[in-house]
Write an enzyme that holds these catalytic residues in place. Structure first.
Site, PDB file in Angstrom:
ATOM      1  N   GLU A  57      37.071 -89.919 -55.293  1.00 22.01           N
ATOM      2  CA  GLU A  57      36.796 -88.931 -56.336  1.00 22.01           C
ATOM      3  C   GLU A  57      36.308 -87.657 -55.648  1.00 22.01           C
ATOM      4  O   GLU A  57      35.148 -87.492 -55.340  1.00 22.01           O
ATOM      5  CB  GLU A  57      35.746 -89.443 -57.316  1.00 22.01           C
ATOM      6  CG  GLU A  57      35.557 -88.522 -58.509  1.00 22.01           C
ATOM      7  CD  GLU A  57      34.416 -88.937 -59.423  1.00 22.01           C
ATOM      8  OE1 GLU A  57      34.169 -88.201 -60.400  1.00 22.01           O
ATOM      9  OE2 GLU A  57      33.765 -89.959 -59.159  1.00 22.01           O
TER      10      GLU A  57
ATOM     11  N   HIS B 126      28.456 -83.278 -57.698  1.00 22.81           N
ATOM     12  CA  HIS B 126      29.122 -83.381 -56.393  1.00 22.81           C
ATOM     13  C   HIS B 126      28.657 -82.217 -55.517  1.00 22.81           C
ATOM     14  O   HIS B 126      28.595 -81.066 -55.959  1.00 22.81           O
ATOM     15  CB  HIS B 126      30.641 -83.351 -56.556  1.00 22.81           C
ATOM     16  CG  HIS B 126      31.199 -84.596 -57.175  1.00 22.81           C
ATOM     17  ND1 HIS B 126      32.022 -85.473 -56.509  1.00 22.81           N
ATOM     18  CD2 HIS B 126      31.020 -85.137 -58.413  1.00 22.81           C
ATOM     19  CE1 HIS B 126      32.343 -86.478 -57.299  1.00 22.81           C
ATOM     20  NE2 HIS B 126      31.747 -86.292 -58.468  1.00 22.81           N
TER      21      HIS B 126
ATOM     22  N   HIS C  35      37.096 -83.143 -62.668  1.00 28.65           N
ATOM     23  CA  HIS C  35      36.252 -82.055 -62.155  1.00 28.65           C
ATOM     24  C   HIS C  35      37.106 -80.800 -61.994  1.00 28.65           C
ATOM     25  O   HIS C  35      37.210 -80.203 -60.938  1.00 28.65           O
ATOM     26  CB  HIS C  35      35.594 -82.465 -60.843  1.00 28.65           C
ATOM     27  CG  HIS C  35      34.552 -83.522 -61.036  1.00 28.65           C
ATOM     28  ND1 HIS C  35      33.235 -83.215 -61.291  1.00 28.65           N
ATOM     29  CD2 HIS C  35      34.650 -84.881 -61.042  1.00 28.65           C
ATOM     30  CE1 HIS C  35      32.555 -84.348 -61.430  1.00 28.65           C
ATOM     31  NE2 HIS C  35      33.394 -85.370 -61.294  1.00 28.65           N
TER      32      HIS C  35
ATOM     33  N   ASN D 156      34.355 -84.990 -69.598  1.00 28.29           N
ATOM     34  CA  ASN D 156      33.276 -84.671 -68.671  1.00 28.29           C
ATOM     35  C   ASN D 156      33.810 -83.924 -67.455  1.00 28.29           C
ATOM     36  O   ASN D 156      34.859 -84.273 -66.909  1.00 28.29           O
ATOM     37  CB  ASN D 156      32.551 -85.946 -68.237  1.00 28.29           C
ATOM     38  CG  ASN D 156      31.883 -86.642 -69.404  1.00 28.29           C
ATOM     39  OD1 ASN D 156      32.256 -87.747 -69.787  1.00 28.29           O
ATOM     40  ND2 ASN D 156      30.907 -85.989 -69.997  1.00 28.29           N
ATOM     41  N   ALA D 157      33.091 -82.862 -67.055  1.00 28.35           N
ATOM     42  CA  ALA D 157      33.450 -82.042 -65.903  1.00 28.35           C
ATOM     43  C   ALA D 157      34.814 -81.368 -66.085  1.00 28.35           C
ATOM     44  O   ALA D 157      35.634 -81.295 -65.173  1.00 28.35           O
ATOM     45  CB  ALA D 157      33.429 -82.852 -64.612  1.00 28.35           C
TER      46      ALA D 157
ATOM     47  N   ASP E 143      31.673 -95.443 -64.260  1.00 24.49           N
ATOM     48  CA  ASP E 143      31.168 -94.355 -63.407  1.00 24.49           C
ATOM     49  C   ASP E 143      29.777 -94.727 -62.890  1.00 24.49           C
ATOM     50  O   ASP E 143      28.882 -93.888 -62.763  1.00 24.49           O
ATOM     51  CB  ASP E 143      31.130 -93.029 -64.175  1.00 24.49           C
ATOM     52  CG  ASP E 143      30.969 -91.806 -63.268  1.00 24.49           C
ATOM     53  OD1 ASP E 143      31.264 -91.921 -62.057  1.00 24.49           O
ATOM     54  OD2 ASP E 143      30.536 -90.753 -63.754  1.00 24.49           O
TER      55      ASP E 143
END
Length: 397
Positions: A145, A157, A209, A233-234, A288
């Protein structure tokens, strides 16, 4: 959790003695079945027979009336059992993570290595090759990821590791011996031909992301992106004139979507909307999960920052989400109780559908002759997993 295995569980092999799992209710991946028993030989399901049928030279395991289901499949597991894959790239670390999730019914997982240096990615790939080579129970591949993400959508991240595609990345992702390989990247920050090359080489590529527009996401799907990591999400929200990657995922019936249903990453109403728009057969329940799952830890360190677990939510002290404290049995329960999904379908979202995405649906995700003997045994009175089997080898919680 103590497993019935040798001291080094990665070397465990199924007994050659046939085992009959009887006196239980069965969800076979298609329907709930009464009055049947499962015969296991050499780590495989050899037959589904009448529970009262006579058997010879067979070890009997009484399920005590509990529900036997296909073992859960989790494609996004950053850590568990007190360990993060990014903290230690070794077979021992992967075994700890897998055992941390096994007690919640996960019998197949992709240990997930999040954004880090290229040398650490190489170390992760080496550990994975060793784990696959040793037949580590429950580990069938790896999920990288990152680090090829949108800086604006990187979440927790580490900023210093988010970057353009490294020289040698293609060779790292496509080297043999790592099992199923999944790569999450932002389609707008990588060359389209990189996606195509990965997909053509058999790598599962997901978008995540990302700040991708609808057109960029659609181009990525056409190039070979087949899934979206933790939908909503992201990534940018869906808007009336810019549907973005969420709208693109809704618009493409073939795209699989991971969903974190803990109530913190997504409001339950949002998750219900996903199901209304997308259906369920392309939705994979994912955890996750971080180090806290399957351990007594209430915090852990990520990139030098302390992450705290409180009321099922993982976050920095500033409140930024950092993975989840979710396990797969709870994901199934929440999908049934909060999202209104039929229990059998919720079980498929945690087993058959992710198995299908990984190309393993001829081996796992069903209780049927010829499939691997990967099971979870659920006490329906408590919604707790009380036992698991991986390739016929059982373990108790």
């Amino acid at each position: 959790m103590v497993f019935n295995s040798s001291p080094t569980s990665s070397k465990t092999v199924a007994s050659s003695v046939a085992t009959l799992l009887r006196n239980g209710r069965i969800f076979d991946g298609t329907e709930f079945v009464e009055g049947k028993a499962v015969l296991v030989e050499d780590g495989k399901i050899s037959a589904i027979i009448d529970d009262g049928a006579s058997t010879q030279d067979c070890q009997i395991e009484d399920l005590g009336g509990k529900l036997l289901v296909p073992g859960f499949v989790d494609v996004q597991v950053n850590g568990g059992g007190g360990m993060m894959f990014n903290d230690e790239q070794s077979v021992d670390a992967l075994e700890t993570i897998a055992n941390g999730h096994r007690k919640f019914g996960t019998t197949t997982l992709l240990p997930t290595f999040i954004t880090d240096s290229f040398s650490q990615m190489q170390a992760a790939s080496t550990a994975m090759r060793h784990a696959i080579g040793q037949g580590l129970p429950g580990v069938r591949g790896v999920h990288f990821e990152g680090p090829y993400f949108s800086m604006e959508r990187r979440g927790v991240h580490a900023e210093q590791f988010v970057r353009s595609v490294d020289e040698g990345a293609f060779d790292l992702f496509t080297q043999t011996g790592m099992g199923v390989v999944l790569v999450t990247l932002a389609p707008e920050v990588v060359p389209v031909d990189f996606v195509t090359r990965l997909s053509s080489a058999g790598i599962r590529v997901c978008a995540g992301h990302t700040n991708a527009t609808y057109d960029q996401a659609t181009a990525g799907f056409a190039a070979g992106i087949s899934g979206v990591t933790h939908l909503y999400n992201a990534m940018p929200p869906i808007m009336n004139r810019e549907p973005g990657i969420i709208g693109a995922a809704y618009d493409n019936k073939d795209i699989y979507c991971g969903l974190i249903v803990d109530g913190h990453h997504l409001h339950h109403a949002t998750a219900r909307t996903v199901i209304a728009c997308k259906g369920t057969s392309r939705i994979m329940l994912v955890t996750d999960a971080m180090a806290t799952v399957g351990s007594n830890k209430s915090s852990f360190n990520l990139y030098g920052t302390e992450i705290f677990a409180k009321n099922g939510r993982l976050a920095t002290k500033e409140g930024k989400l950092a993975g989840s404290d979710l396990n797969m049995m709870d994901a199934v329960r929440l999908t049934r109780d909060e999202l209104g999904v039929d229990f059998g379908e919720a079980l498929r979202m945690a087993s058959l559908y992710p198995a299908t995405y990984l190309g393993l649906n001829d081996q796992i995700g069903k209780i049927a002759a010829g499939y691997d003997a990967d099971f979870a045994l659920i006490d329906e009175a408590t919604d707790q997993v009380v036992r698991t089997w991986i390739k016929g080898v059982g373990g108790n919680s």
